[in-house]
Design an enzyme around this catalytic site. Structure first.
Site, short mmCIF file in Angstrom:
data_model
loop_
_atom_site.label_atom_id
_atom_site.label_comp_id
_atom_site.label_asym_id
_atom_site.label_seq_id
_atom_site.Cartn_x
_atom_site.Cartn_y
_atom_site.Cartn_z
CB THR A 37 2.57 3.74 -5.72
OG1 THR A 37 1.17 3.60 -5.97
CG2 THR A 37 2.91 5.20 -5.54
CB SER A 82 0.23 -4.65 -5.42
OG SER A 82 -0.81 -3.93 -4.81
CB THR A 114 0.96 0.31 -0.49
OG1 THR A 114 0.05 1.13 -1.21
CG2 THR A 114 2.34 0.94 -0.45
CG ASP A 115 -3.58 -0.74 -3.70
OD1 ASP A 115 -3.36 0.20 -2.91
OD2 ASP A 115 -4.02 -0.57 -4.85
#
Ligand code: DAS
Length: 365
Positions: A37, A82, A114-115
């Site tokens: 993101t 990610s 961030t996942d």
């Protein structure tokens, strides 16, 4: 002019010795971007939505305040969501980070989605041997919406990576003005900026005004050898749920899995009906028992019913200790990539897991 000075380490197993950031020199920071993101913007594609497109140089250029903090080198290492990163990507990134440290970088920042930060940061924690700071960050809001958080997170992360106080803490996750240890941090919310938490112990510190504050330090991780490049063997992660007989367990070996992490209930419990399958699997591959609660240490000696932690550990399952399921899977994957012999994997896993909560300096790198 050299940016770092090498000093003799009293307790490091690293033959090159530890290094200290020279506090009088301007910090040299390398930023590796992987996508996510933080790098996402409108794609103009037919499906709509944002996709990772911004380079590391773009991310750095968006934060003019960095000029007051450090000399920053930008490297676009990958460009992807990610969830598409692999263990091979992380082993290659760890090599690149070590090379940049060898050539004078004082601290590293990795930007990504961030996942999967809770897994990638822990993998880097296990893979990078230098005591210099490695900080992973990302963003919850992309650059096309109001108040994107990427720039603030990059600035905070470079501040932490340039901080002498961040030395020797392993890989850190810096996001939303908090500093977390890779081994404890988890993503806990789908969209909130305050999504990252370390449920077992809280953050190690925070950012205030222009300073990185480190108030807690973690125990050094035990080393398990040099991980070779290449794909890690397949490790399954299975979460127990009420009423499931987990029949998939009996198929794992024939599907080519080399190891298993099972997230049990509570302190480390599974339904009695799946015990026989787990025992059979544990006789042929490493099977790690973690808790699906996401916080706290696996129990060891409390319950005695069939499927309890005592029962499962006595049947050859390996305790995850303080690690949750995804982090246990990262550790087991890297161990199996290093040494695929199941009995070695078991001993190595137990040694590294125990080092998470040990202050035994002989285990230090
Ligand atoms: N796009 C997702 C990812 O790459 C989410 C994010 O970055 O926050 O992980």
């Amino acid at each position: 002019m050299p940016r770092c000075k090498t000093v003799l380490s009293l307790n490091s197993g690293d033959s090159e010795g530890d290094t200290l950031i020279d506090q009088n020199a301007r910090p040299q920071i390398t930023v590796y971007s992987l996508g996510g993101t933080i790098a996402s913007t409108k794609s103009g594609g037919v499906t709509g939505g944002v996709t990772p497109q911004l380079s590391a140089a773009d991310l750095i250029a968006a934060v003019p305040e960095l000029r007051d903090v450090a000399d920053v080198t930008a490297v676009t290492f990958r460009q992807m969501p990610s969830g598409d990163l692999t263990m091979a990507d992380l082993v290659a990134l760890a090599r690149a980070i070590e090379q940049s440290f060898d050539t004078g970088t004082d601290g590293v920042v990795v930007t990504q989605g961030t996942d999967t930060i809770e897994e990638t940061a822990f993998a880097l924690d296990l893979l990078v041997r230098s005591s210099r700071p490695v900080v992973v960050t990302g963003a919850m809001r992309n650059s096309t919406v109001a108040s994107p958080d990427g720039s603030a997170n990059v600035l905070s992360s470079v501040r932490v990576a340039a901080s002498h106080d961040a030395m020797g803490l392993g890989t850190l996750v810096v996001i939303n003005d908090e500093i977390h240890a890779a081994r404890f941090v988890r993503k806990t919310h789908t969209s909130n900026l305050a999504t990252f938490h370390s449920p077992s112990c809280g953050p190690l510190g925070w950012l205030v005004e222009r300073r990185a504050r480190v108030v807690l330090r973690v125990a050094p991780l035990a080393d398990f050898g040099r991980v070779p490049e290449g794909d890690a063997p397949a490790i399954a992660l299975i979460k127990c749920s009420l009423g499931d007989d987990a029949r998939v367990l009996d198929q794992l070996a024939s599907l080519g899995y080399a190891g298993l992490v099972v997230e049990g209930f509570g302190g480390g419990h599974v339904p009695a009906r799946v015990v026989a399958s787990l025992e059979k699997l544990a006789a042929r591959m490493p099977v790690v028992l973690a808790s699906r609660t996401g916080s706290g240490e696996l129990l060891n000696e409390t319950y005695g019913f069939p499927g309890s932690e005592r029962d499962l550990l006595s049947r050859g399952l390996i305790s995850a200790g303080v690690l949750d399921g995804p982090k246990s899977r990262v550790l087991l994957s890297l161990i199996m990539l290093t040494d695929a012999e199941p009995t070695h994997a078991r001993a190595l896993f137990e040694t590294v897991a125990a080092s998470m909560h040990s202050n035994d300096v002989t285990q230090q790198r």
